[in-house]
Design an enzyme around this catalytic site. Structure first.
Site: not given
Lengths: 211, 624
Positions: B101, B163-164, B213, B533
């Protein structure tokens, strides 16, 4: 400082003018240059901001989160409905120098749900706070306490065998004074609303809101 | 990240019908398989037919199309599946399946930066949403218009640690311009229309829309609001576009008396598409233009009044000009600490006119004499008739001094000194050649670190929106995915991703997206086998204590090959042109692996906390 971060052009003219006076552009030949003035390095004092906000879920979270993330420390925050549906009013008191608080006001104004922010610190305002104080009381000193409450223009809202609950309203300093006065009797608990502020005269910050 | 489909796999074309659902259940005839198959059939029978009612997921697709979006970057997951279930019904929408993502968010960002349109990325709840966060933050710090859409758990499960489930709304709240949690499909049209309006209007920025959802699945007939309805519904969002006339007059008066003015052009010039107005203003007032990192492209670097890149790793001559200026006209930039260094010693002789669309930026980092709130394009257009034309002859001494400083500073850089001629493959030489061989007409997408500064200094930018860089957040791993979006946004331009070996290893999974979607990004991998760097800071500021600066990497050619991407490798300056041309000749993505000098520093360098006059120009033996 600019009182109204929402006006077009914002142009904090007072702040700009003061910045100009504190950092005049010196001639290049005039020896080592003076240090550039830092914004927000001035004397701190207590400021009161009024924010008119849309009453959307999470708006309080947005305001609180912004103040935290930008390192502004809120002294008190009072939120209530207004006469307009879906509009709430917040009274925020915080410490900071004028430029820093102006920055806080501008950052608040960036929030989509914020309709208007005004710093009323320099204005003529009515500022009131309400406190409930539960004071330890015995048969022997109850009369004395009630006398003090009366003299302080407080109101007894609950009487119990071992305590009284007193409601006092007034400017923050008056409430501080009352609390100091009754502390020796023993304060069981205290709750304060934080200042709510309204400008004197016929001006209305809510009427000015762009709706 | 297994390559089951291989590089030849193609996304279904827009006109192709959705493939028929196929069973992944082995039909071996066992009782268990039969039971599973029966359950699957029951589930399929239960799904909506093609001619079906409109649900929340349809609203999302419709809203995208209404907003002119035909491309977005996403990754599926449990709660956003209702959206994937209807995507096939919207063949006008191209869905790019990223491999992480974060890559999707950066791709949307890169797309937005080169097109000026709103970039769109999506993900599922929980980890899908948190993976987007770095990309949203990158867009926030650089004011990039983006709409990030995530699914969330069904509203009945919100707050139950389902969940999630994560409080993604709370996470993105302080790092978006605005965000939404939508639990009712009837609220979706307005939320999405507002999100796009907010993302692109005023000072642009990312907006996050989190949709439960059940809202995605809920039937709705709610109409999409008109633009007027959207504006009317956002009474707290009224960007000031036109400047206060009195302030404009003050700015003109400042210019009339200035002897050594410098324009500081920032990202706001590009957001406002004010490049023509900027050049007209600079020419009329004969004012040299310095630019910030994100202001690259605001003026062509070959314009006589373009003076160059300012700040921590900017050109010394530019910083000298700022330090000696008597007037700074800052347009769409925010006096970031990488630009000013120590504010107390910044531009000590200068009065400042600051033009920005965001009132909160004015007076935030430096006190200014003339604040102007407005859109850069409109402000410059309004200011132009108020300023007197300046005869270049009156600036002769000033320009002569600037020209001398410039010769001095450009001649003393590694590149100018020609160290590459000694056989050292130096990064600035590579960047210079990429710029030349692409005729300065490509889109160049930087990662973060030394490669970013080399690109900013040496590529030679001629056009707006051809430079893409994570300036504010400094997000390593940005380059390849952002280039993916940039290449899709401007397919007419060649797209180069300039990256180091560190940043490349952070998001190299998107190589598969490049292959699968045939996105022709040319990757220039500047491999010094170091976090360059970091190593430079450790050398100069931390007394050579090189902890974790050495960064072993894989065989990058084999890696690219595994993804089906042709790779070319150069170890000497003599090979550079050939490998660049070879990559350009590839029809599709290609990787060029430059094994550059391992301990090259980027100079000049302004150490953190120091001022623009305290530039380090060389260090020990490893100097320019």
């Amino acid at each position: 400082m600019s009182a109204d971060a929402s006006s077009n052009g914002v142009v904090p003219e007072v702040a700009a003018a003061s910045a100009a006076s504190t950092s005049p552009a010196p001639a290049r030949s005039a020896g080592p240059p003076p240090a550039r003035a830092l914004p927000g390095g001035g004397e701190t004092r207590r400021h009161t901001l009024i924010a008119i906000v849309l009453d959307k879920p999470g708006v309080l979270n947005r305001v609180a989160s912004l103040m935290r993330a930008r390192n502004f420390n809120i002294d008190s925050l009072a939120v209530s409905r207004t006469d307009q549906p879906d509009v709430s009013r917040m009274t925020i008191t915080l410490h900071g120098d004028d430029v820093a608080v102006e920055q806080a006001a501008k950052q608040l104004y960036r929030l989509i749900d914020v309709l208007k922010v005004q710093d009323v610190t320099a204005e003529s305002v009515v500022a009131q706070e309400l406190a409930l104080v539960k004071i330890r009381a015995t048969d022997s000193n109850r009369g004395e306490i009630l006398k003090l409450v009366e003299l302080s223009k407080g109101r007894v809202v609950d009487l119990a065998p071992e305590s009284v609950v007193v409601e006092v309203t007034g400017p923050e300093a008056e409430i501080d004074g009352f609390v100091a006065l009754v502390r020796s009797y023993g304060i069981k608990e205290i709750v304060r609303t934080g200042s709510v502020v309204m400008s004197r005269g016929s001006n209305s910050i809510e009427e000015a809101v762009k709706r | 990240m297994t390559m089951t489909k291989g590089p030849t796999a193609q996304p279904p074309g827009p006109s192709e019908a959705r493939p028929a659902r196929r069973s992944h259940v082995p039909s071996d005839g066992t009782a268990n398989a039969r039971a599973v198959e029966a359950a699957r059939r029951a589930m399929l029978d239960d799904t909506r037919p093609r001619h079906r009612t409109r649900i929340g997921a349809d609203v999302v697709c419709e809203a995208l199309l209404l907003q002119g979006v035909d491309l977005f970057f996403s990754y599926p997951g449990g709660v956003i599946l209702p959206l994937y279930d209807v995507l096939g019904d919207y063949p006008q929408l191209r869905h790019v399946l990223v491999r992480h993502e974060q890559g999707g968010a950066h791709a949307a960002d890169g797309f937005a930066r080169v097109t000026g349109q709103v970039g769109v990325c999506m993900g599922t709840s929980g980890p899908g949403a948190t993976n987007l966060v770095t990309g949203i933050g990158t867009a926030m710090l650089d004011s990039v218009p983006m709409v990030a859409i995530t699914g969330n758990v069904p509203s009945a499960l919100i707050g139950k640690d389902a969940f999630q489930e994560i409080d993604i709304n709370g996470i993105t709240l302080p790092m978006t311009k605005h965000n939404y949690l939508v639990r009712d499909a009837n609220d979706l049209p307005r939320a999405l229309a507002e999100a796009f309006h907010i993302a692109r209007s005023g000072r642009p920025g990312p907006v996050h829309v989190d949709i439960t959802k059940d809202a995605l699945q809920q039937e709705t007939s709610a109409p999409h609001p008109t633009h007027e309805e959207v504006v009317a519904g956002l009474p707290g969002f009224r960007p000031n576009l036109d400047a206060n006339g009195r302030q404009l007059k003050l700015a003109a008066a400042e210019l009339a008396t200035a002897k050594r003015p410098v324009i500081l052009a920032g990202h706001g010039v590009l957001h406002a598409e004010a490049w023509d107005e900027l050049v007209a203003f600079a020419e009329k007032t004969q004012t040299p233009v310095a630019h910030t990192l994100l202001g690259i492209g605001a003026i062509s670097e070959d314009h006589p009044l373009s003076y160059g890149f300012m700040g921590m790793h900017g050109w010394k001559h530019v910083n000298r000009a700022i330090q000696s200026a008597d007037l700074l006209i800052a347009i769409g930039m925010r006096f970031d600490d990488r630009v000013t260094g120590n504010v107390r010693t910044y531009a000590p002789y200068a009065r400042i006119v600051h033009v920005d669309i965001d009132p909160a930026e004015i007076g935030k980092n430096v006190a200014v004499e003339v604040p102007i709130v407005g859109d850069a394009k409109r402000v410059l257009a309004a200011l132009l008739p108020l300023v007197e034309p300046v005869d270049p002859a009156t600036r002769a001494d000033y320009f002569a001094e600037l020209a001398e400083w410039r010769r001095d500073s450009e001649g003393s850089s590694w590149h100018g000194s020609g160290a590459w001629r000694e056989g050292v493959l130096s990064a600035d030489y590579v960047i210079d050649r990429i710029g030349e061989l692409s005729a300065h007409e490509a889109t160049y997408v930087a990662d973060v670190g030394q490669n970013q500064m080399w690109l900013a200094r040496y590529a030679g930018f001629r056009h707006p929106n051809t430079h893409v860089s994570s300036g504010g957040l400094g997000t390593m791993g940005f380059s390849v995915p952002a280039a993916m979006g940039a290449a899709l946004g401007r397919p007419d331009r060649e797209t180069w991703a300039i990256t180091g070996d560190g940043g490349f290893q952070m998001t190299s999974q998107e190589l598969m997206t490049l292959t699968a979607d045939k996105i022709p990004v040319k990757i220039a991998l500047l491999d010094n086998k170091k976090l360059g760097m970091i190593r430079q800071w450790q050398e100069i500021i931390y007394a050579g204590n090189y902890h974790s600066a050495h960064l072993p990497g894989p065989d990058f050619a084999k890696l690219a090959d595994a993804y089906g991407i042709p790779a070319f490798r150069a170890r000497t300056p003599a090979e550079v042109d050939d490998v660049i041309k070879a990559a350009q000749a590839v029809d599709g993505p290609a990787l060029v692996w430059f094994e550059i000098a391992e301990e090259q520093n980027i100079f000049p360098m302004m150490p953190a906390g120091k001022g623009l006059s305290d530039l380090i120009e060389k260090w020990g033996g490893a100097d320019e």
